[in-house]
Design a protein around this motif. Sequence first.
Motif, short mmCIF file in Angstrom:
data_model
loop_
_atom_site.label_atom_id
_atom_site.label_comp_id
_atom_site.label_asym_id
_atom_site.label_seq_id
_atom_site.Cartn_x
_atom_site.Cartn_y
_atom_site.Cartn_z
N MET A 109 4.21 15.29 27.82
CA MET A 109 5.11 14.38 28.68
C MET A 109 6.31 14.99 29.37
O MET A 109 6.66 14.92 30.81
CB MET A 109 5.72 13.36 27.76
CG MET A 109 4.63 12.42 27.23
SD MET A 109 5.64 11.22 25.84
CE MET A 109 6.64 10.46 26.82
N GLY B 175 5.53 15.27 33.26
CA GLY B 175 6.32 14.11 33.77
C GLY B 175 5.54 12.84 33.64
O GLY B 175 5.54 12.12 34.56
N VAL B 176 4.86 12.87 32.73
CA VAL B 176 3.83 11.43 32.58
C VAL B 176 4.30 10.80 31.23
O VAL B 176 5.15 11.20 30.42
CB VAL B 176 2.43 12.02 32.17
CG1 VAL B 176 2.00 12.73 33.58
CG2 VAL B 176 2.26 13.07 31.06
N ASP B 177 3.85 9.60 31.04
CA ASP B 177 4.18 8.93 29.87
C ASP B 177 3.39 9.10 28.88
O ASP B 177 2.17 10.03 28.99
CB ASP B 177 3.95 7.34 30.32
CG ASP B 177 2.53 6.64 30.69
OD1 ASP B 177 1.63 7.68 30.18
OD2 ASP B 177 2.34 5.75 31.13
N ALA B 178 3.52 8.60 27.58
CA ALA B 178 2.56 8.69 26.40
C ALA B 178 1.34 8.58 26.58
O ALA B 178 0.46 9.55 26.02
CB ALA B 178 3.41 8.17 25.15
N ASP B 179 0.90 7.49 27.03
CA ASP B 179 -0.65 7.27 27.26
C ASP B 179 -1.10 8.37 28.07
O ASP B 179 -2.56 8.77 27.73
CB ASP B 179 -0.88 6.10 27.88
CG ASP B 179 -0.52 4.63 26.96
OD1 ASP B 179 -0.32 4.89 25.55
OD2 ASP B 179 -0.33 3.69 27.53
N ASP B 180 -0.53 8.72 29.25
CA ASP B 180 -1.21 9.71 29.96
C ASP B 180 -1.34 11.19 29.47
O ASP B 180 -2.28 11.78 29.69
CB ASP B 180 -0.42 9.82 31.48
CG ASP B 180 -0.70 8.70 32.35
OD1 ASP B 180 -1.89 8.10 32.06
OD2 ASP B 180 0.20 8.20 33.06
N ALA B 181 -0.12 11.60 28.64
CA ALA B 181 -0.30 12.85 28.09
C ALA B 181 -1.28 12.85 26.80
O ALA B 181 -2.14 13.99 26.71
CB ALA B 181 1.19 12.92 27.13
#
Length: 236
Positions: free
Chosen positions: A197, A201-207
Amino acid sequence: MEDRDARRSETDAVGVSFQTLTRMIGASGHADPDRLVAVAARLMPHADQAGVTSIRNDRPAVTVASTGEIPRAVDALQYRTGEGPCLDASLDDEAVISDDLAVERRWPAFAAACVDQFGVRSMLSVRLSLSQQDRAALNFYSPSTHVFTGQDVAEAVILAPFAALVVQQRLHEKDVSHYQEALISSRRIGSAVGILMAQHGVDADDAFGMLRTASQHLNRKLKDLAADVNYTGDLP
């Protein structure tokens, strides 16, 4: 007089078994299953070898401990064929005896193959009382026919509570170990998600999606890949 002496001798033998198992487990209440079956085989004069079958939550049966390769091979044959004294004892019956597997009709797929492949002719299995989800049996094996007597059954029944204690403790230790491993893996994955994350620079779901996709592409377990991310700071 002779009958009275015989009964006294049998009672003494059961008492010796009880004392031996008590000393083996000791005040700590801990004993190794392999040591248990070694002692059990030694206490049963007509048994050549011994072993313990365990079934957890209707999962495939496994041999928890044995005195050698023959019990494991015989048990594996039972598990493949889905029949045999160990399975019957663990699931339903208090005690199961086969005096001669060569002429046994209860388990046609198992019995003849057991004699032909491993030379085991007689078996005695007693059920171990465990939790509602867990089932087990203490098993004895002999290359001779008609060897297990009523006294052997009495001895096996005396041994059963001790065997149940040892097996239940081993299963509990495995549960604790699996829980600890799952907790460590969960923390490791959570930490890796946090690193990704921050790095991308991504949110938890994307990470987590990045981590899962990399795991699939690299054909590696999620927890192992997470360990790499924790060490290097990014996906490989």
